[in-house]
Design a protein around this motif. Structure first.
Motif, PDB file in Angstrom:
ATOM      1  N   LYS A 169       0.816  -1.218   0.000  1.00 23.46           N
ATOM      2  CA  LYS A 169       0.000   0.000   0.000  1.00 23.46           C
ATOM      3  C   LYS A 169       0.850   1.268   0.000  1.00 23.46           C
ATOM      4  O   LYS A 169       0.466   2.277  -0.612  1.00 23.46           O
ATOM      5  N   TYR A 170       1.977   1.249   0.672  1.00 23.29           N
ATOM      6  CA  TYR A 170       2.772   2.465   0.864  1.00 23.29           C
ATOM      7  C   TYR A 170       3.990   2.558  -0.069  1.00 23.29           C
ATOM      8  O   TYR A 170       4.815   3.449   0.099  1.00 23.29           O
ATOM      9  N   LEU A 171       4.073   1.671  -1.042  1.00 23.82           N
ATOM     10  CA  LEU A 171       5.310   1.546  -1.805  1.00 23.82           C
ATOM     11  C   LEU A 171       5.221   2.207  -3.183  1.00 23.82           C
ATOM     12  O   LEU A 171       4.321   2.989  -3.452  1.00 23.82           O
ATOM     13  N   SER A 172       6.172   1.906  -4.053  1.00 23.96           N
ATOM     14  CA  SER A 172       6.438   2.728  -5.232  1.00 23.96           C
ATOM     15  C   SER A 172       5.510   2.469  -6.417  1.00 23.96           C
ATOM     16  O   SER A 172       5.034   1.356  -6.629  1.00 23.96           O
ATOM     17  N   LEU A 173       5.347   3.534  -7.207  1.00 19.24           N
ATOM     18  CA  LEU A 173       4.702   3.461  -8.514  1.00 19.24           C
ATOM     19  C   LEU A 173       5.726   3.339  -9.631  1.00 19.24           C
ATOM     20  O   LEU A 173       5.382   2.952 -10.759  1.00 19.24           O
ATOM     21  N   PHE A 174       6.960   3.701  -9.356  1.00 15.05           N
ATOM     22  CA  PHE A 174       8.034   3.702 -10.354  1.00 15.05           C
ATOM     23  C   PHE A 174       9.274   3.073  -9.730  1.00 15.05           C
ATOM     24  O   PHE A 174       9.598   3.359  -8.579  1.00 15.05           O
ATOM     25  N   SER A 175       9.986   2.249 -10.493  1.00 19.43           N
ATOM     26  CA  SER A 175      11.266   1.731 -10.024  1.00 19.43           C
ATOM     27  C   SER A 175      12.042   1.185 -11.206  1.00 19.43           C
ATOM     28  O   SER A 175      11.468   0.612 -12.129  1.00 19.43           O
ATOM     29  N   THR A 181      10.720  -0.181  -2.790  1.00 18.52           N
ATOM     30  CA  THR A 181      10.725   0.700  -1.632  1.00 18.52           C
ATOM     31  C   THR A 181      10.437   2.137  -2.075  1.00 18.52           C
ATOM     32  O   THR A 181      10.664   2.498  -3.231  1.00 18.52           O
ATOM     33  N   ALA A 182       9.923   2.948  -1.179  1.00 20.31           N
ATOM     34  CA  ALA A 182       9.548   4.324  -1.510  1.00 20.31           C
ATOM     35  C   ALA A 182      10.431   5.313  -0.769  1.00 20.31           C
ATOM     36  O   ALA A 182      10.667   5.170   0.439  1.00 20.31           O
ATOM     37  N   PHE A 183      10.924   6.310  -1.476  1.00 19.51           N
ATOM     38  CA  PHE A 183      11.781   7.347  -0.898  1.00 19.51           C
ATOM     39  C   PHE A 183      10.997   8.128   0.155  1.00 19.51           C
ATOM     40  O   PHE A 183       9.886   8.596  -0.094  1.00 19.51           O
ATOM     41  N   SER A 184      11.593   8.317   1.335  1.00 15.38           N
ATOM     42  CA  SER A 184      10.814   8.847   2.461  1.00 15.38           C
ATOM     43  C   SER A 184      11.326  10.151   3.055  1.00 15.38           C
ATOM     44  O   SER A 184      10.745  10.646   4.026  1.00 15.38           O
ATOM     45  N   PRO A 327       1.246   0.848 -10.971  1.00 17.18           N
ATOM     46  CA  PRO A 327       0.764   0.579  -9.616  1.00 17.18           C
ATOM     47  C   PRO A 327       0.769  -0.904  -9.289  1.00 17.18           C
ATOM     48  O   PRO A 327       0.590  -1.756 -10.164  1.00 17.18           O
ATOM     49  N   LEU A 328       0.978  -1.189  -8.026  1.00 20.00           N
ATOM     50  CA  LEU A 328       0.876  -2.543  -7.500  1.00 20.00           C
ATOM     51  C   LEU A 328      -0.566  -2.789  -7.053  1.00 20.00           C
ATOM     52  O   LEU A 328      -1.431  -1.917  -7.204  1.00 20.00           O
ATOM     53  N   ALA A 329      -0.820  -3.936  -6.483  1.00 24.22           N
ATOM     54  CA  ALA A 329      -2.198  -4.318  -6.170  1.00 24.22           C
ATOM     55  C   ALA A 329      -2.874  -3.349  -5.207  1.00 24.22           C
ATOM     56  O   ALA A 329      -4.091  -3.113  -5.302  1.00 24.22           O
TER      57      ALA A 329
END
Length: 351
Positions: A169-175, A181-184, A327-329
């Protein structure tokens, strides 16, 4: 946590010598570092406290007065071009200033309101009073698979990114790699939009970074393709301060979190530009929490050049920035949220 030695360094050179090739870490505010140690994600043998150092690159916050020759290393798809080459009026911020000092500084609030806003969104008042600029820029992944001590995920040197089929839910749309992982870092996003540069202390060699001054975006660029990397600072590399070119007159930062206080962003957006007669020039837009790096799209910057800054222009720029989202699930909600934040942040430059 495991046992460790503790030493307080008095100068940057002493701190670098103490770390050398040892399994050590620099300690300032310790917000992220101590959390990782308590969870047994890392177990350094030595902590070198740098809060009492004298002779670091900068002291405190100096507003747009520093003049120095700049020799900039810039690399990677998301590194962009740093606008410091040749010197000029810049802001300088010590890596040891606290987040609270940045948020409350009158000159920053007046001239860099986006940076002040980004700082004010970090953690709680108690955390902001302790956490430092350098620590905020170098914090590690918040992905709970990375933070789970009983798992060895791709980011920790394993073979699997559990987030792809798990809780994302809190992770990346692009990689650019399998790690999502998402930059925080709030400040990392805002300083990337401001074309900030990182100044390093002492002997910076092959184990640290490839030069005394790199762009913020270059600092993070390797994380786009290398899952075990958060930033390109290794070994005894030590951040002395941050330089921000005084070449964009308008800047803004917006973020959306699940909770108003003491929470990481679901999506954040930073923008910086020159605005004259309602038209936008030299624009930079960066997204946080949607990619392993501060996510920027050069095509959107080119599109914005000379455009009238209005809802239609901001919406088109948002479309360009988000067009490659995957996007992921559980994180598809980030796309419309990011679209809204981009529009609102760009329109805030008109004020």
């Amino acid at each position: 946590m495991n046992n460790f030695q503790y030493v307080s360094a008095q100068t940057p050179g002493q701190a670098i010598d103490l770390i050398a090739d040892k399994n050590g870490r620099y300690l300032a505010g310790g917000i992220d570092l101590l959390g990782e140690m308590k969870d047994y994600i890392i177990s350094p043998d030595l902590l070198v406290d740098v809060k009492a150092m004298n002779g670091s690159s900068f002291k405190g916050i100096v507003a747009a007065t520093t003049k120095a020759p700049m020799h900039v290393f810039d690399a990677g798809r998301h590194s962009g071009n740093l606008s410091l080459s040749g010197g000029g009026d810049t802001w300088s911020l010590s890596s040891l200033v606290t987040i609270a000092e940045i948020a409350a500084h009158p000159d920053i609030r007046a001239k860099l309101p986006g940076l002040a806003e980004a700082a004010s969104e970090v953690g709680s008042p108690q955390i902001r009073n302790v956490a430092t600029l350098g620590g905020n820029l170098l914090q590690h992944s918040r992905c709970w698979y990375y933070r789970q001590p009983d798992l060895v995920c791709l980011k920790r040197g394993g073979t699997t990114c559990y987030a792809h089929e798990g809780e994302n839910k809190y992770l990346s749309l692009f990689s650019g790699c399998k790690c999502v992982t998402a930059f925080s870092s709030n400040l990392g996003v805002m300083l990337s939009a401001l074309d900030g540069g990182v100044v390093f202390e002492g002997g910076v060699g092959k184990d640290a970074v490839p030069g005394p001054l790199v762009s913020l975006r270059s600092l993070y660029a390797k994380a786009w393709t290398d899952p075990v990397t958060d930033y390109s600072l290794k070994g005894s590399g030590l951040i002395g301060g941050i330089l921000i070119p005084n070449n964009r007159t308008h800047n803004a930062y917006r973020q959306q979190s699940e909770r108003h206080e003491f929470d990481w962003a679901l999506v954040s957006c930073a923008a910086a530009a020159n605005v004259k007669d309602g038209k936008i020039y030299d624009a930079r837009v960066a997204l946080g929490a949607v990619s392993p790096v501060p996510y920027m799209v050069t095509e959107a910057h080119h599109y914005l050049e000379g455009q009238t800054l209005n809802e239609e222009t901001a919406s088109k720029a948002a479309d360009l920035i988000l067009k490659d989202a995957k996007p992921l699930a559980q994180n598809g909600y980030k796309i419309p949220l990011a679209h809204t934040l981009i529009r609102r942040t760009l329109l805030a430059l008109n004020t």
